[in-house]
Write a protein that holds these residues in place. Structure first.
Motif, PDB file in Angstrom:
ATOM      1  N   SER A 118      52.824 -55.421 -13.456  1.00  0.00           N
ATOM      2  CA  SER A 118      51.691 -56.246 -13.046  1.00  0.00           C
ATOM      3  C   SER A 118      51.417 -57.345 -14.056  1.00  0.00           C
ATOM      4  CB  SER A 118      50.441 -55.374 -12.868  1.00  0.00           C
ATOM      5  OG  SER A 118      49.285 -56.167 -12.712  1.00  0.00           O
ATOM      6  N   SER A 121      54.263 -60.052 -14.051  1.00  0.00           N
ATOM      7  CA  SER A 121      54.435 -60.826 -12.810  1.00  0.00           C
ATOM      8  C   SER A 121      53.169 -61.533 -12.370  1.00  0.00           C
ATOM      9  CB  SER A 121      54.897 -59.890 -11.690  1.00  0.00           C
ATOM     10  OG  SER A 121      53.880 -58.945 -11.374  1.00  0.00           O
ATOM     11  N   CYS A 123      50.907 -60.177 -10.707  1.00  0.00           N
ATOM     12  CA  CYS A 123      50.620 -59.609  -9.395  1.00  0.00           C
ATOM     13  C   CYS A 123      50.063 -58.204  -9.601  1.00  0.00           C
ATOM     14  CB  CYS A 123      51.898 -59.541  -8.547  1.00  0.00           C
ATOM     15  SG  CYS A 123      52.689 -61.138  -8.233  1.00  0.00           S
ATOM     16  N   LEU A 243      45.025 -60.500  -9.176  1.00  0.00           N
ATOM     17  CA  LEU A 243      45.122 -61.253  -7.924  1.00  0.00           C
ATOM     18  C   LEU A 243      44.000 -62.270  -7.790  1.00  0.00           C
ATOM     19  CD1 LEU A 243      45.943 -58.232  -5.593  1.00  0.00           C
ATOM     20  CD2 LEU A 243      47.553 -59.882  -6.558  1.00  0.00           C
ATOM     21  N   SER A 297      49.590 -62.537   2.063  1.00  0.00           N
ATOM     22  CA  SER A 297      50.153 -61.993   0.832  1.00  0.00           C
ATOM     23  C   SER A 297      51.634 -61.696   1.012  1.00  0.00           C
ATOM     24  CB  SER A 297      49.414 -60.709   0.429  1.00  0.00           C
ATOM     25  OG  SER A 297      48.021 -60.944   0.383  1.00  0.00           O
ATOM     26  N   VAL A 317      55.713 -55.305  -6.202  1.00  0.00           N
ATOM     27  CA  VAL A 317      54.492 -56.038  -6.516  1.00  0.00           C
ATOM     28  C   VAL A 317      53.921 -56.608  -5.229  1.00  0.00           C
ATOM     29  CG1 VAL A 317      55.299 -56.690  -8.824  1.00  0.00           C
ATOM     30  CG2 VAL A 317      55.665 -58.251  -6.905  1.00  0.00           C
ATOM     31  N   GLY A 319      51.253 -59.908  -4.160  1.00  0.00           N
ATOM     32  CA  GLY A 319      50.544 -61.074  -4.654  1.00  0.00           C
ATOM     33  C   GLY A 319      50.456 -62.130  -3.574  1.00  0.00           C
ATOM     34  N   LEU A 323      53.712 -66.690  -5.031  1.00  0.00           N
ATOM     35  CA  LEU A 323      54.186 -66.096  -6.275  1.00  0.00           C
ATOM     36  C   LEU A 323      55.587 -66.617  -6.608  1.00  0.00           C
ATOM     37  CD1 LEU A 323      56.442 -63.659  -5.613  1.00  0.00           C
ATOM     38  CD2 LEU A 323      54.392 -62.493  -4.845  1.00  0.00           C
TER      39      LEU A 323
END
Length: 349
Positions: A118, A121, A123, A243, A297, A317, A319, A323
């Motif tokens: 997390s 990334s 995300c 997020l 998303s 992940v 996001g 992303l």
């Protein structure tokens, strides 16, 4: 749409728009592309190509003069046909491996690895694994009412779990004690699935030294417990707060929809479970999955396997659709490989 359907100029401009959008999260104008992409084209020429790409459904203009951004269809074309992945750096690999090998229970290692993914990334990190079967130390039954009892299972590591089971008609207190004593003596050291198989063999061969009521209770208790364990995978989610960044705050409704999606863990678990088949990384973009039709998303997920090829779980992940796919996809791949090694080592101990 095959990437070959775009000529070289359209392909270059489309890539430039997507790259700029994934960095900024904002629509991209023709002047920005002319200044940054090194295309030797005037803004007017770039606008003409962008208009063509919009007509093909690959770009969209949220406002009349706000520039353009890739549609979900355009992102799919980019991911499948144009993306050039960037391998995780040595520092990123070290961070993931350190979290995975930090010691402690395997669930804790999975949670800290999801947190590391997390953080790297930007995300929310996700890990889905089957519910681990405990090895039994003892089993007992406590009467709740004439029709129900509480099955109390104690594992070898001291964990205690309870389930309510229905009692056969006419079940007395002595039969509860008899059933618990039999199970504790016969099935200690086994997992639930192993215990169920042994019990079925002993019942079939007539070797189970129990009366009919105790036998029925044992069958019901183990059936309820093993089915419950198989149907409840463990979903670990870490980093939901990432997020809500500066760009996301401009669309609070979308962010709220995404956080609501994450609260529906059973639906998320079902989505990740669909990535178990095959070896490749799966990428779900926006409305391609109905779960994220409102929040817009994306999910990147990859299964990780043991040495015998059996799927041990799924890592990924979630996001916004903007992303950085080129950076995050190989990061998820590396995390999956790391967790496969971790779970393999756990299985040898």
């Amino acid at each position: 749409m095959p990437i070959a359907d775009l000529n070289d100029r359209a392909r270059d401009i489309f890539r430039a728009v997507v790259d700029a959008y994934l960095i900024s999260g904002a629509p991209v104008g023709s002047r920005t592309i002319a200044q940054q992409a090194g295309l030797s084209l005037s803004p007017a020429s770039i606008r003409g190509v962008m208009q063509e790409l919009e007509e093909r459904g690959l770009l969209a203009a949220p406002h009349t003069s706000a520039g353009r951004m890739p549609t979900e269809r355009g992102l799919r074309l980019f991911v499948d046909g144009m993306m050039q992945v960037a391998e995780p750096s040595a520092e990123e690999r070290a961070a993931i491996e350190a979290r995975a090998s930090s010691g402690g229970p395997v669930e804790e290692a999975l949670a800290t690895t999801a947190a590391a993914l997390s953080g790297l990334s930007a995300c929310a990190g996700l890990v889905l694994v089957p519910k681990r079967e405990m090895r039994l130390r003892s089993i007992g039954f406590v009467s709740l009412s004439p029709a129900q009892a509480l099955a109390v299972l104690v594992s070898e590591d001291g964990a205690v779990e309870n389930r309510v089971v229905a009692l056969p008609e006419g079940m007395g207190p002595s039969a509860l004690v008899e059933a618990g004593n039999y199970l504790s003596a016969t099935l200690a050291g086994l997992t639930l699935s192993e215990a169920k198989q042994r019990l079925e063999r002993e019942l079939a061969d007539g070797r189970a030294a129990m009366d009919g009521a105790a036998r029925a209770l044992v069958e019901r208790g183990l059936a309820v417990w093993s089915e419950d364990g198989e149907r409840r995978p463990v979903l670990i989610v870490r980093g939901q707060g990432r997020l809500v960044d500066a760009a996301a705050l401009a669309d609070l409704e979308r962010v709220q929809a995404l956080l609501d999606d994450l609260d529906g863990k059973q639906e998320i678990a079902s989505l990740l479970d669909s990535a178990r088949a095959g070896d490749a990384t799966r990428i779900f973009i926006g409305a391609e999955n109905k779960l994220f039709a409102l929040s817009g998303s994306s999910v990147i997920a990859r299964p990780f396997r043991g040495q015998d090829g059996r799927v041990l779980g799924v890592v990924g992940v979630i996001g916004p659709t903007r992303l950085n796919y080129a950076r995050v996809v190989p990061m998820v791949d590396f995390t999956a490989a790391t967790l496969a090694r971790l779970m393999g080592l756990q299985g040898q101990t």
